[in-house]
Write a protein that holds these residues in place. Structure first.
Motif, PDB file in Angstrom:
ATOM      1  N   SER A  27       1.959   4.425   5.556  1.00  0.00           N
ATOM      2  CA  SER A  27       1.041   5.128   6.454  1.00  0.00           C
ATOM      3  C   SER A  27       0.068   6.023   5.692  1.00  0.00           C
ATOM      4  O   SER A  27      -1.078   6.182   6.116  1.00  0.00           O
ATOM      5  N   GLY A  31      -2.643   3.083   5.696  1.00  0.00           N
ATOM      6  CA  GLY A  31      -3.093   3.461   7.038  1.00  0.00           C
ATOM      7  C   GLY A  31      -2.663   2.415   8.052  1.00  0.00           C
ATOM      8  O   GLY A  31      -2.052   1.400   7.722  1.00  0.00           O
ATOM      9  N   TRP A  32      -2.982   2.687   9.307  1.00  0.00           N
ATOM     10  CA  TRP A  32      -2.541   1.811  10.370  1.00  0.00           C
ATOM     11  C   TRP A  32      -3.707   1.078  11.000  1.00  0.00           C
ATOM     12  O   TRP A  32      -4.703   1.669  11.365  1.00  0.00           O
ATOM     13  N   ASN A  33      -3.567  -0.211  11.062  1.00  0.00           N
ATOM     14  CA  ASN A  33      -4.437  -1.060  11.867  1.00  0.00           C
ATOM     15  C   ASN A  33      -3.522  -2.092  12.518  1.00  0.00           C
ATOM     16  O   ASN A  33      -2.305  -2.040  12.338  1.00  0.00           O
ATOM     17  N   LEU A  34      -4.059  -2.990  13.254  1.00  0.00           N
ATOM     18  CA  LEU A  34      -3.220  -3.923  14.005  1.00  0.00           C
ATOM     19  C   LEU A  34      -2.348  -4.781  13.089  1.00  0.00           C
ATOM     20  O   LEU A  34      -1.169  -5.006  13.371  1.00  0.00           O
ATOM     21  N   THR A  36      -1.238  -4.108   9.918  1.00  0.00           N
ATOM     22  CA  THR A  36      -0.162  -3.340   9.282  1.00  0.00           C
ATOM     23  C   THR A  36       0.890  -2.922  10.305  1.00  0.00           C
ATOM     24  O   THR A  36       2.078  -2.871   9.974  1.00  0.00           O
ATOM     25  N   SER A  87      -0.682   5.341  23.987  1.00  0.00           N
ATOM     26  CA  SER A  87      -1.468   4.568  23.026  1.00  0.00           C
ATOM     27  C   SER A  87      -0.894   3.163  22.861  1.00  0.00           C
ATOM     28  O   SER A  87       0.284   2.909  23.115  1.00  0.00           O
ATOM     29  N   TYR A  89      -0.508   1.691  20.010  1.00  0.00           N
ATOM     30  CA  TYR A  89       0.397   1.712  18.860  1.00  0.00           C
ATOM     31  C   TYR A  89       1.806   2.100  19.285  1.00  0.00           C
ATOM     32  O   TYR A  89       2.791   1.528  18.821  1.00  0.00           O
TER      33      TYR A  89
END
Length: 116
Positions: A27, A31-34, A36, A87, A89
């Motif tokens: 993280s 970082g976070w995207n769809l 990952t 969210s 996520y």
């Protein structure tokens, strides 16, 4: 009897600790995207849940250790990010918990077929 309890405790605790050790650098660095999110929650988390107890515990059946450890990890994650429950996520994380519960149980309970 005492040795079995210590092995189970080690097997349970290694799951949330091991997943957190992977979660933090992922993280912070990537970082976070769809992509990952899907890889972490649907591939890395169940893989670590299945294989980490085998590394530290000398017990034969690791289903209890894996499921309790994964439950602890998901409970801690929900407590940490409960403000973001609307969210996408968070929804993905919660669905992955259900999917991982089923997949880990099936994987650890599936009879191994040996070639004759």
């Amino acid at each position: 009897m005492e040795n079995i309890s210590i092995n189970k405790l080690k097997g349970v605790l290694i799951v949330p600790i091991g997943i957190a050790i992977i979660l933090v650098p992922l993280s912070l660095l990537i970082g976070w995207n769809l992509v990952t999110l899907i890889v972490f929650w649907l591939v890395i988390t169940p893989a670590l849940t299945i294989y980490l107890p085998k590394l530290v515990s000398k017990n034969i059946n690791h289903l209890f250790e894996s499921l309790v450890g994964m439950g602890i990890f998901y409970a801690l994650m929900v407590l940490m990010i409960y403000d973001h429950y609307q969210s996408d996520y968070f929804q993905l994380m919660m669905w992955s918990g259900v999917i991982n519960l089923i997949s880990v149980t099936v994987h650890l309970r599936w009879p191994t077929v040996q070639a004759e």
